[in-house]
Design a protein around this motif. Structure first.
Motif, mmCIF file in Angstrom:
data_model
loop_
_atom_site.group_PDB
_atom_site.id
_atom_site.type_symbol
_atom_site.label_atom_id
_atom_site.label_comp_id
_atom_site.label_asym_id
_atom_site.label_seq_id
_atom_site.Cartn_x
_atom_site.Cartn_y
_atom_site.Cartn_z
ATOM 1 N N ALA A 10 0.595 -1.298 -0.070
ATOM 2 C CA ALA A 10 0.197 -0.060 -0.043
ATOM 3 C C ALA A 10 0.751 1.297 0.004
ATOM 4 O O ALA A 10 2.007 1.172 0.682
ATOM 5 C CB ALA A 10 -0.844 -0.096 1.051
ATOM 6 N N GLU A 11 0.248 2.077 -0.822
ATOM 7 C CA GLU A 11 1.223 3.442 -0.914
ATOM 8 C C GLU A 11 0.683 4.714 -0.068
ATOM 9 O O GLU A 11 -0.795 4.735 -0.175
ATOM 10 C CB GLU A 11 1.473 3.946 -2.500
ATOM 11 C CG GLU A 11 1.980 5.197 -2.791
ATOM 12 C CD GLU A 11 1.975 5.427 -4.325
ATOM 13 O OE1 GLU A 11 2.268 6.741 -4.357
ATOM 14 O OE2 GLU A 11 1.465 4.775 -5.063
ATOM 15 N N PHE A 12 1.389 5.306 0.596
ATOM 16 C CA PHE A 12 0.955 6.517 1.466
ATOM 17 C C PHE A 12 1.719 7.713 1.046
ATOM 18 O O PHE A 12 3.179 7.736 0.410
ATOM 19 C CB PHE A 12 1.225 6.268 2.822
ATOM 20 C CG PHE A 12 0.305 5.123 3.291
ATOM 21 C CD1 PHE A 12 -1.009 5.273 3.736
ATOM 22 C CD2 PHE A 12 0.776 3.754 3.426
ATOM 23 C CE1 PHE A 12 -1.896 4.426 3.922
ATOM 24 C CE2 PHE A 12 -0.137 2.736 3.706
ATOM 25 C CZ PHE A 12 -1.395 3.028 3.956
ATOM 26 N N LEU A 18 1.795 6.825 6.941
ATOM 27 C CA LEU A 18 2.154 5.608 7.052
ATOM 28 C C LEU A 18 2.023 5.082 8.469
ATOM 29 O O LEU A 18 1.763 3.812 8.701
ATOM 30 C CB LEU A 18 3.567 5.615 6.659
ATOM 31 C CG LEU A 18 4.496 4.133 6.666
ATOM 32 C CD1 LEU A 18 3.744 2.900 5.818
ATOM 33 C CD2 LEU A 18 5.832 4.213 6.334
ATOM 34 N N LYS A 19 2.677 6.013 9.584
ATOM 35 C CA LYS A 19 2.548 5.483 10.809
ATOM 36 C C LYS A 19 1.248 5.083 11.501
ATOM 37 O O LYS A 19 1.006 4.213 11.783
ATOM 38 C CB LYS A 19 3.195 6.700 11.670
ATOM 39 C CG LYS A 19 4.725 6.539 11.730
ATOM 40 C CD LYS A 19 5.466 7.965 12.140
ATOM 41 C CE LYS A 19 5.269 7.541 13.607
ATOM 42 N NZ LYS A 19 6.078 8.854 14.299
ATOM 43 N N ALA A 20 0.470 6.094 11.035
ATOM 44 C CA ALA A 20 -1.048 5.667 11.216
ATOM 45 C C ALA A 20 -1.670 4.588 10.891
ATOM 46 O O ALA A 20 -2.436 3.605 11.532
ATOM 47 C CB ALA A 20 -1.823 7.162 10.745
ATOM 48 N N ALA A 21 -1.509 4.233 9.342
ATOM 49 C CA ALA A 21 -1.778 3.076 8.865
ATOM 50 C C ALA A 21 -1.167 1.919 9.510
ATOM 51 O O ALA A 21 -1.759 0.807 9.669
ATOM 52 C CB ALA A 21 -1.465 3.093 7.138
ATOM 53 N N ALA A 22 0.237 1.986 9.823
ATOM 54 C CA ALA A 22 0.632 0.687 10.508
ATOM 55 C C ALA A 22 0.310 0.534 11.993
ATOM 56 O O ALA A 22 0.073 -0.643 12.276
ATOM 57 C CB ALA A 22 2.379 1.094 10.717
ATOM 58 N N LYS A 23 -0.031 1.718 12.317
ATOM 59 C CA LYS A 23 -0.717 1.649 14.047
ATOM 60 C C LYS A 23 -2.239 0.774 13.771
ATOM 61 O O LYS A 23 -2.541 -0.199 14.553
ATOM 62 C CB LYS A 23 -0.759 2.810 14.519
ATOM 63 C CG LYS A 23 0.202 3.254 15.233
ATOM 64 C CD LYS A 23 0.069 4.581 15.905
ATOM 65 C CE LYS A 23 1.337 5.278 16.325
ATOM 66 N NZ LYS A 23 0.955 6.679 17.021
ATOM 67 N N GLN A 24 -2.903 1.146 12.794
ATOM 68 C CA GLN A 24 -4.055 0.808 12.459
ATOM 69 C C GLN A 24 -4.080 -0.729 12.095
ATOM 70 O O GLN A 24 -4.888 -1.411 12.675
ATOM 71 C CB GLN A 24 -5.021 1.379 11.599
ATOM 72 C CG GLN A 24 -5.487 2.837 12.074
ATOM 73 C CD GLN A 24 -5.994 3.681 11.120
ATOM 74 O OE1 GLN A 24 -5.990 3.433 9.908
ATOM 75 N NE2 GLN A 24 -6.564 4.878 11.379
ATOM 76 N N ALA A 25 -3.049 -1.104 11.118
ATOM 77 C CA ALA A 25 -3.080 -2.691 10.676
ATOM 78 C C ALA A 25 -2.449 -3.240 12.099
ATOM 79 O O ALA A 25 -2.900 -4.551 12.351
ATOM 80 C CB ALA A 25 -1.859 -2.668 9.905
ATOM 81 N N ARG A 26 -1.695 -3.075 13.037
ATOM 82 C CA ARG A 26 -1.469 -3.619 14.050
ATOM 83 C C ARG A 26 -2.489 -3.944 15.143
ATOM 84 O O ARG A 26 -2.736 -4.695 15.468
ATOM 85 C CB ARG A 26 -0.297 -2.939 14.911
ATOM 86 C CG ARG A 26 1.149 -3.121 14.738
ATOM 87 C CD ARG A 26 1.565 -4.392 15.311
ATOM 88 N NE ARG A 26 2.794 -4.728 15.026
ATOM 89 C CZ ARG A 26 3.433 -5.695 14.832
ATOM 90 N NH1 ARG A 26 2.606 -6.763 15.118
ATOM 91 N NH2 ARG A 26 4.554 -6.140 14.178
ATOM 92 N N ALA A 27 -3.248 -2.930 15.082
ATOM 93 C CA ALA A 27 -4.663 -2.859 15.771
ATOM 94 C C ALA A 27 -5.717 -3.729 15.477
ATOM 95 O O ALA A 27 -6.235 -4.435 16.211
ATOM 96 C CB ALA A 27 -5.320 -1.641 16.211
ATOM 97 N N ALA A 28 -5.562 -3.859 14.113
ATOM 98 C CA ALA A 28 -6.337 -4.843 13.402
ATOM 99 C C ALA A 28 -6.079 -6.264 13.552
ATOM 100 O O ALA A 28 -6.709 -7.134 12.944
ATOM 101 C CB ALA A 28 -6.697 -4.383 12.155
ATOM 102 N N GLY A 29 -4.670 -6.512 13.999
ATOM 103 C CA GLY A 29 -4.296 -7.989 14.166
ATOM 104 C C GLY A 29 -3.288 -8.369 13.124
ATOM 105 O O GLY A 29 -2.980 -9.531 13.353
#
Length: 176
Positions: A10-12, A18-29
């Motif tokens: 995924a491109e940001f 990118l940091k926000a997306a990585a945090k959300q992906a971590r939170a999503a499991g």
């Protein structure tokens, strides 16, 4: 032959996105995450939970090895070919210090370079990820987040829509 690994890339537009997306992906499991950026992004390694390198321990071992090699080499040379210069003792440790110091630094540095190359998987002249359409922008001004297909929750359509929902400009299925 080992099975090829794939993932969604995924491109940001910004490091913050990118940091926000990585945090959300971590939170999503999602656990098998990686990021590609044109410059270091502070805090991204903690979000991705990248392992800490063990290069310092390798450097210590290399330094101890270098000092030991220098000491043993000089002791052997003085034993095998003794020269009495000005009444100095056969094993003058103070005279050995310079060579021990130099070999400590040399072995430590070379072992850390070798460990760094090994831990980074280098030298690797080509990576399948380079074939992604827009990946060349990772060295210019774009930020990429990759979720590998060996993640326990990998589902291409679900992750693709998830990445678009959290702000990805483009999402591409690619080899890793």
């Amino acid at each position: 032959m080992a099975e090829k690994s794939c993932g969604l890339l995924a491109e940001f537009d910004s490091p913050e996105a990118l940091k926000a997306a990585a945090k959300q992906a971590r939170a999503a499991g999602y656990r098998r995450l990686d990021a590609f950026t044109p410059f270091p992004v502070e805090g991204l390694a903690q979000i991705l939970r990248l392992p800490k390198p063990s290069i310092s321990w390798v450097g210590l071992a290399g330094g101890v090895t270098g000092a030991s090699v220098a000491l043993l080499m000089q002791c052997y040379v003085n034993y095998d070919f003794p020269i009495n210069v000005g009444g100095r003792p056969l094993y003058a440790l103070s005279a050995f210090a310079v060579v021990m110091f130099e070999l400590t630094i040399l072995f430590s540095a070379l072992s850390m370079i070798a460990a760094m190359l090994w831990q980074n998987g280098l030298p690797r002249l080509n990576h399948p990820l380079f074939d992604a359409k827009r990946f060349h922008l990772a060295s210019k001004d774009r930020f990429f987040l990759c979720i590998a297909d060996d993640d326990g929750r990998f589902d291409e359509t679900e992750i693709g829509s998830f990445l678009r929902q959290i702000g990805a400009k483009s999402v591409e299925f690619t080899a890793l």
